[in-house]
Design an enzyme around this catalytic site. Structure first.
Site, PDB file in Angstrom:
ATOM      1  N   GLN A 120       0.827  -1.198   0.000  1.00  0.00           N
ATOM      2  CA  GLN A 120       0.000   0.000   0.000  1.00  0.00           C
ATOM      3  C   GLN A 120       0.869   1.258   0.000  1.00  0.00           C
ATOM      4  O   GLN A 120       0.567   2.236  -0.689  1.00  0.00           O
ATOM      5  CB  GLN A 120      -0.933   0.002   1.209  1.00  0.00           C
ATOM      6  CG  GLN A 120      -2.005   1.078   1.174  1.00  0.00           C
ATOM      7  CD  GLN A 120      -3.005   0.878   0.061  1.00  0.00           C
ATOM      8  OE1 GLN A 120      -3.272  -0.243  -0.369  1.00  0.00           O
ATOM      9  NE2 GLN A 120      -3.583   1.968  -0.426  1.00  0.00           N
ATOM     10  N   TRP A 148      -7.235   8.954  -4.457  1.00  0.00           N
ATOM     11  CA  TRP A 148      -7.315   7.708  -5.227  1.00  0.00           C
ATOM     12  C   TRP A 148      -6.695   6.519  -4.509  1.00  0.00           C
ATOM     13  O   TRP A 148      -7.116   5.378  -4.710  1.00  0.00           O
ATOM     14  CB  TRP A 148      -6.618   7.898  -6.583  1.00  0.00           C
ATOM     15  CG  TRP A 148      -7.297   8.917  -7.442  1.00  0.00           C
ATOM     16  CD1 TRP A 148      -6.942  10.225  -7.614  1.00  0.00           C
ATOM     17  CD2 TRP A 148      -8.486   8.732  -8.215  1.00  0.00           C
ATOM     18  NE1 TRP A 148      -7.822  10.863  -8.454  1.00  0.00           N
ATOM     19  CE2 TRP A 148      -8.774   9.968  -8.850  1.00  0.00           C
ATOM     20  CE3 TRP A 148      -9.327   7.639  -8.461  1.00  0.00           C
ATOM     21  CZ2 TRP A 148      -9.871  10.130  -9.683  1.00  0.00           C
ATOM     22  CZ3 TRP A 148     -10.415   7.804  -9.309  1.00  0.00           C
ATOM     23  CH2 TRP A 148     -10.677   9.044  -9.900  1.00  0.00           C
ATOM     24  N   VAL A 149      -5.701   6.795  -3.705  1.00  0.00           N
ATOM     25  CA  VAL A 149      -5.014   5.717  -3.000  1.00  0.00           C
ATOM     26  C   VAL A 149      -5.103   5.969  -1.501  1.00  0.00           C
ATOM     27  O   VAL A 149      -4.740   7.053  -1.033  1.00  0.00           O
ATOM     28  CB  VAL A 149      -3.530   5.629  -3.426  1.00  0.00           C
ATOM     29  CG1 VAL A 149      -2.821   4.514  -2.665  1.00  0.00           C
ATOM     30  CG2 VAL A 149      -3.417   5.412  -4.929  1.00  0.00           C
ATOM     31  N   ALA A 150      -5.583   4.996  -0.758  1.00  0.00           N
ATOM     32  CA  ALA A 150      -5.725   5.161   0.690  1.00  0.00           C
ATOM     33  C   ALA A 150      -4.355   5.203   1.360  1.00  0.00           C
ATOM     34  O   ALA A 150      -3.422   4.500   0.954  1.00  0.00           O
ATOM     35  CB  ALA A 150      -6.550   4.012   1.272  1.00  0.00           C
ATOM     36  N   SER A 155      -6.408   1.409   4.366  1.00  0.00           N
ATOM     37  CA  SER A 155      -6.949   0.832   3.135  1.00  0.00           C
ATOM     38  C   SER A 155      -7.756  -0.430   3.417  1.00  0.00           C
ATOM     39  O   SER A 155      -7.307  -1.332   4.131  1.00  0.00           O
ATOM     40  CB  SER A 155      -5.817   0.489   2.163  1.00  0.00           C
ATOM     41  OG  SER A 155      -6.302  -0.269   1.071  1.00  0.00           O
ATOM     42  N   HIS A 157      -8.169  -2.718   1.415  1.00  0.00           N
ATOM     43  CA  HIS A 157      -7.446  -3.848   0.826  1.00  0.00           C
ATOM     44  C   HIS A 157      -6.596  -4.561   1.877  1.00  0.00           C
ATOM     45  O   HIS A 157      -6.322  -5.757   1.757  1.00  0.00           O
ATOM     46  CB  HIS A 157      -6.565  -3.371  -0.323  1.00  0.00           C
ATOM     47  CG  HIS A 157      -7.318  -3.107  -1.587  1.00  0.00           C
ATOM     48  ND1 HIS A 157      -7.827  -4.116  -2.375  1.00  0.00           N
ATOM     49  CD2 HIS A 157      -7.668  -1.947  -2.195  1.00  0.00           C
ATOM     50  CE1 HIS A 157      -8.437  -3.590  -3.430  1.00  0.00           C
ATOM     51  NE2 HIS A 157      -8.363  -2.272  -3.336  1.00  0.00           N
ATOM     52  N   ASP A 164     -10.755  -5.214  -6.074  1.00  0.00           N
ATOM     53  CA  ASP A 164     -10.936  -4.421  -7.281  1.00  0.00           C
ATOM     54  C   ASP A 164     -11.226  -5.409  -8.402  1.00  0.00           C
ATOM     55  O   ASP A 164     -10.431  -6.337  -8.637  1.00  0.00           O
ATOM     56  CB  ASP A 164      -9.671  -3.616  -7.601  1.00  0.00           C
ATOM     57  CG  ASP A 164      -9.466  -2.462  -6.638  1.00  0.00           C
ATOM     58  OD1 ASP A 164     -10.402  -2.151  -5.871  1.00  0.00           O
ATOM     59  OD2 ASP A 164      -8.366  -1.875  -6.657  1.00  0.00           O
ATOM     60  N   GLU A 208     -15.063   4.856  -7.363  1.00  0.00           N
ATOM     61  CA  GLU A 208     -14.343   3.703  -7.887  1.00  0.00           C
ATOM     62  C   GLU A 208     -15.349   2.604  -8.227  1.00  0.00           C
ATOM     63  O   GLU A 208     -15.738   1.818  -7.350  1.00  0.00           O
ATOM     64  CB  GLU A 208     -13.317   3.187  -6.868  1.00  0.00           C
ATOM     65  CG  GLU A 208     -12.180   4.154  -6.600  1.00  0.00           C
ATOM     66  CD  GLU A 208     -11.089   3.548  -5.729  1.00  0.00           C
ATOM     67  OE1 GLU A 208     -11.281   2.415  -5.224  1.00  0.00           O
ATOM     68  OE2 GLU A 208     -10.051   4.198  -5.542  1.00  0.00           O
ATOM     69  N   HIS A 211     -14.331  -1.098  -7.121  1.00  0.00           N
ATOM     70  CA  HIS A 211     -13.980  -1.473  -5.748  1.00  0.00           C
ATOM     71  C   HIS A 211     -15.209  -1.966  -4.985  1.00  0.00           C
ATOM     72  O   HIS A 211     -16.132  -1.204  -4.713  1.00  0.00           O
ATOM     73  CB  HIS A 211     -13.366  -0.263  -5.030  1.00  0.00           C
ATOM     74  CG  HIS A 211     -12.860  -0.563  -3.653  1.00  0.00           C
ATOM     75  ND1 HIS A 211     -11.521  -0.644  -3.344  1.00  0.00           N
ATOM     76  CD2 HIS A 211     -13.518  -0.794  -2.488  1.00  0.00           C
ATOM     77  CE1 HIS A 211     -11.378  -0.902  -2.054  1.00  0.00           C
ATOM     78  NE2 HIS A 211     -12.586  -0.997  -1.513  1.00  0.00           N
TER      79      HIS A 211
END
Length: 236
Positions: A120, A148-150, A155, A157, A164, A208, A211
Site C-alpha cells: 500500500q 485515489w489511493v488510501a 486501506s 485492501h 478491485d 471507484e 472497488h
C-alpha cells in the site's frame, strides 16, 4: 457387625463425595469449553479482539482515513488463481458471485485483493511521484494522490475484505458491463460498491466503480436498498 455397617457407610459416603468431585470438575471443564468457544470467533477475525460480541463484527469493520485498521489485524487468506488473495471467509461468496456473472457472458476477475502495508505504501509513493512528474508540488501531489489511493493503514485492501474487479480482456464484453452487473447484483452475495459517485465527501475516496467490499448479505441488501454508503449505514 456394627463396624462392618459403619465401614459400608463410610465407603458409600466416600463414593458420593468422589462423584461430586467428578461432577464439579466436569462442570468447570464445561464452563471453560463454553468460554473458549465464545472467544474463538474474535481470534478468527484476525484482530485478537472481540469485534462484535458474536464474532460477526469483522464484516462491518469500518476502515477509512479517519478509522485506521486495528493494530495486529492479520486475516487468514485464500489465494486466487492469479496470485491475488482475499480473506478466507469471503472466498465462497466471491466465487458464487463470479460464477453467476459468467452465466451472463461476463468474465470478471480480481485484479487487486489483499495488500500488505508495504504494498500500500509503494502504491501511494508511486501515485505521489506521478503527480510530481506532472508539475505538482509534493504537498499538492500527496493531497491529490490520497483521493485515489488510501493512506497505508487505512486501506480496505489491507483487510482482505475488498476487491478491485475488472474484466478479462479476452471477454466479449467490457469492464463497464461487469461493473454495471455488479452494481445491480453484488448485494445478493454480500458485497457493496464501496465508493459511490455521490458519496465522495463522506467516504473520502473518489468514485471507484471497480472497488467492492464484503459486508454480509443482510447489511449489503439494506445498504443497496437505502442507497447509502458504509459510513452512513454505520452512522459514522
Amino acid at each position: 457387625m456394627m463396624r462392618r455397617k459403619n465401614k459400608r457407610r463410610r465407603r458409600a459416603a466416600f463414593g458420593i463425595y468422589f462423584l461430586l468431585v467428578i461432577a464439579v470438575l466436569m462442570l468447570i471443564g464445561g464452563i471453560k469449553l463454553v468460554v473458549d468457544n465464545w472467544t474463538t470467533p474474535a481470534r478468527a477475525s484476525g484482530m485478537g479482539i472481540d469485534t462484535g460480541g458474536s464474532g460477526d463484527g469483522w464484516q462491518l469493520l469500518l476502515v477509512n482515513r479517519w478509522n485506521p485498521i486495528p493494530e495486529g489485524y492479520a486475516p487468514e487468506l485464500t489465494e486466487l488463481w492469479n496470485g491475488e488473495s482475499v480473506d478466507s471467509r469471503i472466498y465462497s461468496y466471491l466465487q458464487e458471485m463470479f460464477d453467476d456473472a459468467r452465466t451472463e457472458v461476463l468474465e470478471p476477475y480480481v485484479n487487486a485483493g489483499y495488500r500488505t502495508n508495504e504494498v500500500q505504501q509503494s502504491l501511494m509513493d508511486q501515485e505521489v511521484e506521478d503527480y510530481i512528474s506532472q508539475g505538482y508540488s509534493e504537498a499538492d501531489a500527496r493531497e491529490m494522490a490520497e483521493q485515489w489511493v488510501a493512506v497505508p493503514g487505512t486501506s480496505e485492501h489491507q483487510l482482505g475484505l475488498a476487491v478491485d474487479i475488472s474484466m478479462d480482456d479476452n471477454g466479449s464484453q467490457s469492464a463497464v458491463d461487469v461493473w454495471q452487473w455488479l452494481m445491480e447484483n453484488s448485494y445478493k452475495y454480500g458485497f457493496i460498491l464501496r465508493y459511490p459517485e455521490d458519496k465522495t465527501e463522506i467516504t473520502g475516496i473518489a468514485y471507484e466503480p471497480w472497488h467492492y467490499r464484503y459486508v454480509g448479505k443482510e447489511a449489503a441488501e439494506d445498504i443497496y436498498r437505502r442507497g447509502v454508503c458504509l459510513e452512513e449505514y454505520l452512522g459514522n
